[in-house]
Enzyme design. Structure first.
Site, PDB file in Angstrom:
ATOM      1  N   HIS A 284     -27.646 -50.473 -69.973  1.00  0.00           N
ATOM      2  CA  HIS A 284     -27.826 -49.525 -71.162  1.00  0.00           C
ATOM      3  C   HIS A 284     -26.777 -48.287 -71.224  1.00  0.00           C
ATOM      4  O   HIS A 284     -26.097 -48.138 -72.005  1.00  0.00           O
ATOM      5  CB  HIS A 284     -29.293 -48.819 -70.986  1.00  0.00           C
ATOM      6  CG  HIS A 284     -30.444 -49.850 -71.198  1.00  0.00           C
ATOM      7  ND1 HIS A 284     -30.595 -50.419 -72.455  1.00  0.00           N
ATOM      8  CD2 HIS A 284     -31.307 -50.136 -70.387  1.00  0.00           C
ATOM      9  CE1 HIS A 284     -31.788 -51.272 -72.382  1.00  0.00           C
ATOM     10  NE2 HIS A 284     -32.142 -51.037 -71.082  1.00  0.00           N
TER      11      HIS A 284
ATOM     12  N   ASP B 162     -30.947 -38.791 -67.444  1.00  0.00           N
ATOM     13  CA  ASP B 162     -32.338 -38.758 -66.721  1.00  0.00           C
ATOM     14  C   ASP B 162     -32.285 -39.686 -65.453  1.00  0.00           C
ATOM     15  O   ASP B 162     -33.179 -40.679 -65.589  1.00  0.00           O
ATOM     16  CB  ASP B 162     -33.475 -38.843 -67.702  1.00  0.00           C
ATOM     17  CG  ASP B 162     -33.254 -40.409 -68.414  1.00  0.00           C
ATOM     18  OD1 ASP B 162     -32.200 -40.873 -68.407  1.00  0.00           O
ATOM     19  OD2 ASP B 162     -34.353 -41.125 -68.754  1.00  0.00           O
TER      20      ASP B 162
HETATM   21  C1  BDR Z   1     -33.099 -46.127 -71.925  1.00  0.00           C
HETATM   22  O1  BDR Z   1     -34.354 -45.851 -71.277  1.00  0.00           O
HETATM   23  C2  BDR Z   1     -34.171 -45.515 -69.867  1.00  0.00           C
HETATM   24  O2  BDR Z   1     -35.127 -46.052 -69.216  1.00  0.00           O
HETATM   25  C3  BDR Z   1     -32.733 -45.881 -69.277  1.00  0.00           C
HETATM   26  O3  BDR Z   1     -32.163 -45.167 -68.435  1.00  0.00           O
HETATM   27  C4  BDR Z   1     -31.735 -46.029 -70.691  1.00  0.00           C
HETATM   28  O4  BDR Z   1     -31.379 -44.705 -70.935  1.00  0.00           O
HETATM   29  C5  BDR Z   1     -33.099 -47.714 -72.423  1.00  0.00           C
HETATM   30  O5  BDR Z   1     -33.981 -47.790 -73.262  1.00  0.00           O
HETATM   31 CA    CA Z   2     -31.086 -42.813 -69.200  1.00  0.00          CA
END
Ligand code: BDR
Ligand code: CA
Length: 315
Positions: A240, A10
């Site tokens: 992340h 995303d």
């Molecule tokens: C996840 O949420 C999204 O905002 C980041 O891209 C990551 O995949 C972290 O909680």
């Molecule tokens: Ca993400």
């Protein structure tokens, strides 16, 4: 050795690092990218993903757009305050992007699962809507894709959207439950580990001193660091999504990663989106309970983010 990977994204700032790492690392044979709503709307996520692949000068990786919102039909909520309106912290690439396929994300996942049966690894770093839709369209998918790595969940730490829920899981808890009900093995790379793998100002300086790819990463991280500075008091950011990619391709070695029974809270109460893993076996040294097949990463090799930054700076 490289792993054949489909990356479901995303795109978003930290997703961008995952896309670029997948594109340039010899450890990853990126066979496709599928996009979903999440940090931004699916059209923006698709545009960003296609542009990043063009920046990385990678040919022949199909990009397919997927879900525009969660399975339950609720209006999607985005994280534009974290990732910027353009999902690139105001630094959207001025590139047309590689061509986007006419297939949906679910169709591409299913097609590639036949072409690479038994050797394809799905890495999902956004809400799990596309994976749930692919499973709905073809429930035999797990027979050909035995392993899935997911950036998502908070098992022994607080959530980042509610006290207990992490963004990707609370984005579509019903989809997440369908994904863990399917007969594949999921490895969850959640906030327990991603909040420990930080990108720092030193990393950003290294990226800014690199080539076009490194400089783009440095620019978008500037915006991401502002958000984390508000939350943590320090200009830094959690790595992340690329950490999940690192685990999937074997570069980020797992330490403690028990196989557990788990379920997702799909109620409408305060626990919605919580990843409820049964961690009681910890008192016995984490034996694998009968029937359990999903792993939760609780420790991951510390060196991964340094390696990734060097790779992106040198690309
Ligand atoms: C996840 O949420 C999204 O905002 C980041 O891209 C990551 O995949 C972290 O909680
Ligand atoms: Ca993400």
């Amino acid at each position: 050795m490289s792993r054949k990977i489909i990356l479901d994204v995303d795109t978003g700032i930290d997703d961008s690092l995952a896309v670029l790492t997948a594109a340039v690392s010899i450890r990853v044979d990126l066979v496709g990218c599928t996009t979903t709503w999440g940090n931004v709307d699916v059209e923006t996520a698709t545009r960003n993903t296609a542009a990043l692949l063009e920046l990385a000068e990678i040919d022949g990786v199909p990009v397919a757009a997927g879900a525009a919102g969660p399975l339950n039909g609720a209006a999607p909520g985005y994280a534009r305050h974290v990732h910027g309106d353009d999902g690139q912290g105001g630094h959207a690439l001025d590139l047309d992007g590689v061509p986007v396929s006419g297939e949906t994300a679910a169709e591409l996942i299913i097609r590639l699962s036949h072409e690479h049966a038994g050797e394809l690894h799905l890495v999902a770093v956004g809400p799990l809507t596309n994976l749930a839709l692919a499973l709905e369209a073809d429930p035999t998918l797990p027979e050909r894709v035995p392993e899935v790595t997911i950036m998502g969940g908070a098992f022994g730490v607080p959530g980042n959207i509610t006290p207990v829920a992490e963004a990707n899981i609370i984005g579509d808890p019903e989809a997440a439950q369908r994904v863990i009900d399917a007969a594949w093995s999921c490895t969850f790379v959640g906030l327990d580990v991603t909040m420990e793998h930080l990108l720092t100002e030193e990393h950003r300086a290294q990226l800014n001193a690199g080539g076009e790819i490194g400089r783009h990463c440095g620019a978008i991280l500037d915006h991401y660091f502002d958000f984390y500075a508000d939350v943590t008091g320090t200009r830094c950011a959690a790595n992340h999504d690329a950490l999940a990619l690192g685990v999937a391709c074997g570069k980020a070695a797992l330490g403690l990663a028990p196989t557990v029974r788990m379920q997702i809270d799909t109620t409408d109460g305060p626990g919605r989106g919580q990843t409820i893993a049964d961690r009681r076996p910890m008192y016995e040294g984490w034996p694998t309970p009968r029937g359990a097949r999903h792993r939760i990463a609780l420790e991951v090799d510390e060196g991964y983010t340094d390696w990734m930054v060097q790779l992106l700076a040198a690309a």
